[in-house]
Design a protein around this motif. Structure first.
Motif, PDB file in Angstrom:
ATOM      1  N   LEU A 172      52.242  45.632  39.891  1.00 19.97           N
ATOM      2  CA  LEU A 172      51.346  44.486  39.991  1.00 19.97           C
ATOM      3  C   LEU A 172      51.136  43.825  38.637  1.00 19.97           C
ATOM      4  N   PHE A 173      51.044  42.506  38.645  1.00 20.74           N
ATOM      5  CA  PHE A 173      50.778  41.684  37.466  1.00 20.74           C
ATOM      6  C   PHE A 173      49.344  41.195  37.577  1.00 20.74           C
ATOM      7  N   GLY A 174      48.449  41.797  36.797  1.00 18.60           N
ATOM      8  CA  GLY A 174      47.035  41.465  36.882  1.00 18.60           C
ATOM      9  C   GLY A 174      46.734  40.060  36.419  1.00 18.60           C
ATOM     10  N   GLU A 175      45.714  39.456  37.048  1.00 17.79           N
ATOM     11  CA  GLU A 175      45.345  38.077  36.696  1.00 17.79           C
ATOM     12  C   GLU A 175      43.839  37.972  36.472  1.00 17.79           C
ATOM     13  N   GLY A 176      43.215  36.878  36.937  1.00 24.91           N
ATOM     14  CA  GLY A 176      41.824  36.596  36.635  1.00 24.91           C
ATOM     15  C   GLY A 176      40.861  37.631  37.184  1.00 24.91           C
ATOM     16  N   ILE A 177      39.694  37.708  36.545  1.00 25.92           N
ATOM     17  CA  ILE A 177      38.607  38.578  36.992  1.00 25.92           C
ATOM     18  C   ILE A 177      37.314  37.769  37.012  1.00 25.92           C
ATOM     19  N   VAL A 178      36.354  38.227  37.804  1.00 22.07           N
ATOM     20  CA  VAL A 178      35.060  37.558  37.877  1.00 22.07           C
ATOM     21  C   VAL A 178      34.018  38.564  38.349  1.00 22.07           C
ATOM     22  N   ASP A 179      32.790  38.406  37.849  1.00 30.13           N
ATOM     23  CA  ASP A 179      31.694  39.231  38.339  1.00 30.13           C
ATOM     24  C   ASP A 179      31.059  38.556  39.540  1.00 30.13           C
ATOM     25  N   TRP A 180      30.592  39.374  40.471  1.00 33.05           N
ATOM     26  CA  TRP A 180      29.812  38.868  41.610  1.00 33.05           C
ATOM     27  C   TRP A 180      28.809  39.937  41.993  1.00 33.05           C
ATOM     28  N   GLY A 181      27.537  39.725  41.612  1.00 33.67           N
ATOM     29  CA  GLY A 181      26.536  40.763  41.834  1.00 33.67           C
ATOM     30  C   GLY A 181      26.938  42.033  41.114  1.00 33.67           C
ATOM     31  N   PRO A 182      26.898  43.191  41.775  1.00 33.63           N
ATOM     32  CA  PRO A 182      27.260  44.449  41.126  1.00 33.63           C
ATOM     33  C   PRO A 182      28.768  44.692  41.095  1.00 33.63           C
ATOM     34  N   TYR A 183      29.548  43.716  41.560  1.00 35.44           N
ATOM     35  CA  TYR A 183      30.984  43.908  41.718  1.00 35.44           C
ATOM     36  C   TYR A 183      31.790  43.122  40.690  1.00 35.44           C
ATOM     37  N   LEU A 184      33.026  43.533  40.539  1.00 34.41           N
ATOM     38  CA  LEU A 184      34.018  42.806  39.755  1.00 34.41           C
ATOM     39  C   LEU A 184      35.234  42.573  40.632  1.00 34.41           C
ATOM     40  N   TYR A 185      35.627  41.316  40.763  1.00 36.96           N
ATOM     41  CA  TYR A 185      36.814  40.937  41.531  1.00 36.96           C
ATOM     42  C   TYR A 185      37.992  40.785  40.560  1.00 36.96           C
ATOM     43  N   GLU A 186      39.144  41.230  41.014  1.00 38.38           N
ATOM     44  CA  GLU A 186      40.386  41.029  40.260  1.00 38.38           C
ATOM     45  C   GLU A 186      41.484  40.680  41.250  1.00 38.38           C
ATOM     46  N   TRP A 187      42.330  39.716  40.872  1.00 36.49           N
ATOM     47  CA  TRP A 187      43.480  39.453  41.729  1.00 36.49           C
ATOM     48  C   TRP A 187      44.756  39.490  40.923  1.00 36.49           C
ATOM     49  N   THR A 188      45.891  39.302  41.599  1.00 37.12           N
ATOM     50  CA  THR A 188      47.196  39.459  40.967  1.00 37.12           C
ATOM     51  C   THR A 188      48.002  38.173  41.111  1.00 37.12           C
ATOM     52  N   TRP A 189      49.061  38.077  40.338  1.00 32.98           N
ATOM     53  CA  TRP A 189      49.810  36.834  40.229  1.00 32.98           C
ATOM     54  C   TRP A 189      50.505  36.434  41.535  1.00 32.98           C
ATOM     55  N   GLN A 190      51.492  37.207  41.955  1.00 30.75           N
ATOM     56  CA  GLN A 190      52.304  36.809  43.109  1.00 30.75           C
ATOM     57  C   GLN A 190      52.300  37.829  44.237  1.00 30.75           C
ATOM     58  N   SER A 191      51.487  38.867  44.122  1.00 33.76           N
ATOM     59  CA  SER A 191      51.497  39.942  45.115  1.00 33.76           C
ATOM     60  C   SER A 191      50.556  39.699  46.280  1.00 33.76           C
ATOM     61  N   HIS A 192      49.670  38.688  46.161  1.00 33.32           N
ATOM     62  CA  HIS A 192      48.716  38.345  47.219  1.00 33.32           C
ATOM     63  C   HIS A 192      47.742  39.487  47.498  1.00 33.32           C
ATOM     64  N   ILE A 193      47.498  40.328  46.475  1.00 30.24           N
ATOM     65  CA  ILE A 193      46.597  41.465  46.607  1.00 30.24           C
ATOM     66  C   ILE A 193      45.477  41.323  45.583  1.00 30.24           C
TER      67      ILE A 193
END
Length: 254
Positions: A82-103
């Protein structure tokens, strides 16, 4: 961000030669250490800590970092494919997504323990949020506002300076009701209206890191973080040795 996967023509379209929106400069306030092994894709500041998501297959991770030392507090490595991409906080959580893996992944922000995964269409680039939505970029001129619970698109805006669409929107940050966006392979940050996508202004960061301190041509400006409590703005780049705290000031005329 995408190792020679874009044509010169698209790069030329990223920012118009003659911007309609006003252009500001910068003043360096403070400097903080940053690891030159971190290929920065996502970046934000919260409660005295930098959070960073890094890319490159086999080297992608999400980290919490002490600003004063640049040392990680916690590190979570992504699967090597996986190629990691942007991250963001949301409440007590942290979201992270990936470049082309759709995960994508949702972690407990305090521990980086995985809460759940999610999927999406298209490429993943940058992420930020306002009070109601997660806002994402995908390398085009479109920013999408998403429901944090489902990650489904609620609405979108097309970013433009005058009649010119602004492509290659990358890492994002929500700052005082505006969306700040890195433009891939550019030394400028766009200040974008979340209402209609028009560029309110540009911040020109030309020269903030000497070329001699960049490891290669892909060590570009990419990383914006904002400390809302103390009104502090931070910027960095891929494999840069420094995180800069800056003030936006009128641009000096040559």
């Amino acid at each position: 961000m995408r190792h020679l996967l874009i044509s010169l023509a698209l790069l030329c379209l990223a920012i118009p030669a003659h911007a309609d929106a006003p252009v500001s400069g910068y003043k360096i306030v403070m400097q903080y250490p940053h690891s030159t092994s971190s290929y920065t894709e996502g970046f934000f500041y919260l409660d005295g800590i930098f959070y960073e998501g890094t890319g490159l297959s086999g080297h992608s991770a999400v980290m919490s970092i002490f600003p004063e030392t640049g040392k990680p507090i916690l590190t979570h490595q992504l699967p090597p494919q996986l190629f990691g991409e942007g991250i963001v906080d949301w409440g007590p959580y942290l979201y992270e997504w990936t470049w082309q893996s759709h995960i994508g992944f949702i972690y407990d922000r305090a521990t980086f323990k995985l809460v759940r995964q999610f999927t999406y269409d298209g490429e993943g680039w940058g992420m930020t949020h306002n009070t109601t939505n997660i806002i994402t970029s995908d390398g085009t001129y479109t920013l999408r506002f998403r429901d944090p619970n489902t990650f489904k698109e609620v609405r979108h805006i097309d970013v433009h300076d005058g009649k010119n669409l602004i492509t290659q929107l990358n890492e994002l940050e929500w700052v005082k009701g505006e969306i700040y966006a890195n433009i891939w392979h550019s030394d400028r940050i766009a200040r974008i209206s979340p209402v209609d996508g028009h560029v309110i202004g540009w911040i020109d960061l030309t020269g903030i890191l000497p070329a001699s301190q960049k490891v290669d041509g892909e060590a570009v400006l990419n990383g914006i973080a904002y400390d809302a409590q103390h009104d502090r703005l931070f910027v960095t780049g891929k494999q840069w040795p420094t995180i800069f705290e800056i003030k936006v000031v009128p641009k000096k005329l040559k």
